[in-house]
Design a protein around this motif. Structure first.
Motif, mmCIF file in Angstrom:
data_model
loop_
_atom_site.group_PDB
_atom_site.id
_atom_site.type_symbol
_atom_site.label_atom_id
_atom_site.label_comp_id
_atom_site.label_asym_id
_atom_site.label_seq_id
_atom_site.Cartn_x
_atom_site.Cartn_y
_atom_site.Cartn_z
ATOM 1 N N LYS A 62 2.569 7.028 8.112
ATOM 2 C CA LYS A 62 3.479 7.106 9.259
ATOM 3 C C LYS A 62 4.930 6.750 8.970
ATOM 4 N N ALA A 63 5.223 6.011 7.919
ATOM 5 C CA ALA A 63 6.569 5.461 7.742
ATOM 6 C C ALA A 63 7.562 6.475 7.184
ATOM 7 N N GLY A 64 7.080 7.519 6.523
ATOM 8 C CA GLY A 64 7.994 8.491 5.930
ATOM 9 C C GLY A 64 8.869 7.901 4.850
ATOM 10 N N ALA A 65 8.288 7.012 4.042
ATOM 11 C CA ALA A 65 9.082 6.255 3.079
ATOM 12 C C ALA A 65 9.179 6.884 1.700
ATOM 13 N N TYR A 66 8.356 7.873 1.399
ATOM 14 C CA TYR A 66 8.182 8.224 -0.007
ATOM 15 C C TYR A 66 9.222 9.192 -0.562
ATOM 16 N N ARG A 67 9.884 9.962 0.278
ATOM 17 C CA ARG A 67 10.988 10.772 -0.241
ATOM 18 C C ARG A 67 12.076 9.864 -0.824
ATOM 19 N N LYS A 68 12.442 8.833 -0.071
ATOM 20 C CA LYS A 68 13.466 7.907 -0.545
ATOM 21 C C LYS A 68 12.955 7.075 -1.719
ATOM 22 N N ALA A 69 11.702 6.644 -1.667
ATOM 23 C CA ALA A 69 11.135 5.869 -2.773
ATOM 24 C C ALA A 69 11.148 6.678 -4.064
ATOM 25 N N ALA A 70 10.856 7.986 -3.971
ATOM 26 C CA ALA A 70 10.907 8.854 -5.149
ATOM 27 C C ALA A 70 12.327 8.929 -5.698
ATOM 28 N N GLU A 71 13.290 9.070 -4.806
ATOM 29 C CA GLU A 71 14.700 9.145 -5.215
ATOM 30 C C GLU A 71 15.138 7.872 -5.918
ATOM 31 N N LEU A 72 14.651 6.734 -5.442
ATOM 32 C CA LEU A 72 15.061 5.436 -5.986
ATOM 33 C C LEU A 72 14.211 4.986 -7.173
ATOM 34 N N GLY A 73 13.119 5.701 -7.459
ATOM 35 C CA GLY A 73 12.216 5.269 -8.526
ATOM 36 C C GLY A 73 11.488 3.985 -8.192
ATOM 37 N N LEU A 74 11.094 3.856 -6.934
ATOM 38 C CA LEU A 74 10.514 2.610 -6.432
ATOM 39 C C LEU A 74 9.027 2.784 -6.117
ATOM 40 N N MET A 75 8.185 1.929 -6.679
ATOM 41 C CA MET A 75 6.774 1.901 -6.314
ATOM 42 C C MET A 75 6.620 1.095 -5.031
ATOM 43 N N VAL A 76 5.810 1.591 -4.092
ATOM 44 C CA VAL A 76 5.586 0.907 -2.823
ATOM 45 C C VAL A 76 4.094 0.650 -2.674
ATOM 46 N N VAL A 77 3.722 -0.609 -2.472
ATOM 47 C CA VAL A 77 2.324 -1.019 -2.372
ATOM 48 C C VAL A 77 2.073 -1.612 -0.991
ATOM 49 N N ALA A 78 1.067 -1.091 -0.291
ATOM 50 C CA ALA A 78 0.758 -1.534 1.074
ATOM 51 C C ALA A 78 -0.700 -1.965 1.170
ATOM 52 N N PRO A 79 -0.974 -3.266 1.209
ATOM 53 C CA PRO A 79 -2.354 -3.739 1.297
ATOM 54 C C PRO A 79 -2.899 -3.698 2.723
ATOM 55 N N ASP A 80 -4.214 -3.776 2.844
ATOM 56 C CA ASP A 80 -4.861 -3.975 4.134
ATOM 57 C C ASP A 80 -4.420 -5.321 4.699
ATOM 58 N N THR A 81 -4.644 -5.512 5.995
ATOM 59 C CA THR A 81 -4.129 -6.702 6.675
ATOM 60 C C THR A 81 -5.124 -7.859 6.745
ATOM 61 N N SER A 82 -6.336 -7.658 6.239
ATOM 62 C CA SER A 82 -7.331 -8.731 6.268
ATOM 63 C C SER A 82 -8.515 -8.338 5.399
ATOM 64 N N PRO A 83 -9.375 -9.303 5.074
ATOM 65 C CA PRO A 83 -10.664 -8.936 4.489
ATOM 66 C C PRO A 83 -11.507 -8.228 5.541
ATOM 67 N N ARG A 84 -12.464 -7.432 5.085
ATOM 68 C CA ARG A 84 -13.341 -6.704 6.005
ATOM 69 C C ARG A 84 -14.758 -6.661 5.456
ATOM 70 N N GLY A 85 -15.704 -6.384 6.341
ATOM 71 C CA GLY A 85 -17.101 -6.252 5.932
ATOM 72 C C GLY A 85 -18.031 -6.874 6.952
ATOM 73 N N LYS A 86 -19.292 -6.498 6.875
ATOM 74 C CA LYS A 86 -20.281 -6.985 7.829
ATOM 75 C C LYS A 86 -20.468 -8.495 7.743
ATOM 76 N N SER A 87 -20.280 -9.063 6.562
ATOM 77 C CA SER A 87 -20.471 -10.502 6.395
ATOM 78 C C SER A 87 -19.204 -11.300 6.641
ATOM 79 N N VAL A 88 -18.106 -10.628 6.967
ATOM 80 C CA VAL A 88 -16.821 -11.284 7.192
ATOM 81 C C VAL A 88 -16.671 -11.598 8.681
ATOM 82 N N ALA A 89 -16.229 -12.799 8.984
ATOM 83 C CA ALA A 89 -16.056 -13.213 10.380
ATOM 84 C C ALA A 89 -15.121 -12.258 11.115
ATOM 85 N N ASN A 90 -15.349 -12.116 12.412
ATOM 86 C CA ASN A 90 -14.531 -11.228 13.218
ATOM 87 C C ASN A 90 -14.452 -11.762 14.640
#
Length: 279
Positions: A62-90
């Motif tokens: 959704k952010a539309g960030a990668y055209r500019k990131a390509a121009e700048l030679g910048l790697m962009v890393v976006a992690p998940d916002t929490s652990p997940r799984g059936k055994s993980v509290a919720n």
């Protein structure tokens, strides 16, 4: 660490990868996306931390960030916002539990075994990116939105030297003084205590005189954001920065809301801000 590339797509001459790996911090499999710009690398890295209910895909698609990131030679890393799984509290509410890790290391049951997003981002994620991807070694940049804006600011302020620069979109500026923050910090860290203050950017800047950490902090805030007055309170960040001598560029963007339409409108400015400092 073992990195699995779950999917990949060409994008502006580079590549978007969806990855997963085991995390020592959370005790679970964690996911992240990575944009690799054209070329062989090693590339400077920007970490992006997303907000409540998000996954590793929201910024990526959704952010539309990668055209500019390509121009700048910048790697962009976006992690998940929490652990997940059936055994993980919720929790049944959207602002606690899976999808709402708040970038803290929980000390309270039932969250403590897995909800250690502070350690995950600053230790496991950085390590796996630098070991398994063509990432430049050394300090990275960090940014984020809402809950992730809070995370970007507090992780940067609490770890001097780990990040070259920090910015945020509509960050939760003072979690100790808003409903989202009070709920999350109370659940993850227990009753209000000194431990809460470590995760409040406004208090960190005021307490630690963090003016020596960064030459500038860039924040964009939409004036039509429905969470502005009750949850975000950027004026508290502004007050602390002024008193501490920390330069803060807080841009109030007329008519913009809390959505990714807002982020996509100004993301190029943030990418350029970080690319300049990563040099």
């Amino acid at each position: 660490m073992t990195l699995e590339i779950r999917a990949s797509s060409r994008c502006f001459g580079g590549e978007v990868r969806y990855c997963s790996h085991p995390s020592t911090a959370t005790g679970t499999e964690m996911r992240f996306s990575a944009y690799l710009p054209p070329g062989e690398g090693p590339f400077p890295v920007l970490l992006w931390l997303s907000g409540l209910t998000c996954t590793e895909d929201n910024f990526t698609s959704k952010a539309g960030a990668y055209r500019k990131a390509a121009e700048l030679g910048l790697m962009v890393v976006a992690p998940d916002t929490s652990p997940r799984g059936k055994s993980v509290a919720n929790d049944d509410s959207y602002d606690l539990g899976q999808g709402a890790g708040f970038y803290v290391d929980a000390t309270e049951a039932p969250w403590a075994p897995n909800f250690r997003m502070d350690s995950y981002v600053t230790q496991d994620l950085i390590a796996v990116v630098q070991q398994e991807l063509p990432a430049r070694k050394g300090p990275m940049a960090i940014s984020g939105h809402s809950m992730g804006g809070h995370g970007a600011l507090t992780l940067a302020l609490n770890n001097p030297g780990l990040f070259t620069s920090v910015s945020a979109f509509a960050p939760i500026a003072s979690p100790t003084r808003c409903p989202w923050g009070e709920k999350a910090l109370g659940a993850y860290l227990g009753p209000r205590s000194e431990a809460w203050k470590r995760h409040d950017a406004s208090l960190l800047i005021a307490r630690d005189a963090a003016s020596g950490h960064f030459d500038d902090i860039l924040v964009d805030q939409g004036t039509a954001d429905g969470f502005l007055e009750e949850q975000l309170k950027p004026e508290l960040l502004e007050e602390s920065a002024s008193k501490a001598g920390q330069k803060l560029t807080l841009r109030r963007q007329p008519g913009y809301d809390h959505s990714y339409f807002f982020i996509s409108s100004f993301i190029d400015d943030h990418l350029s801000f970080h690319a300049q400092r990563l040099k």
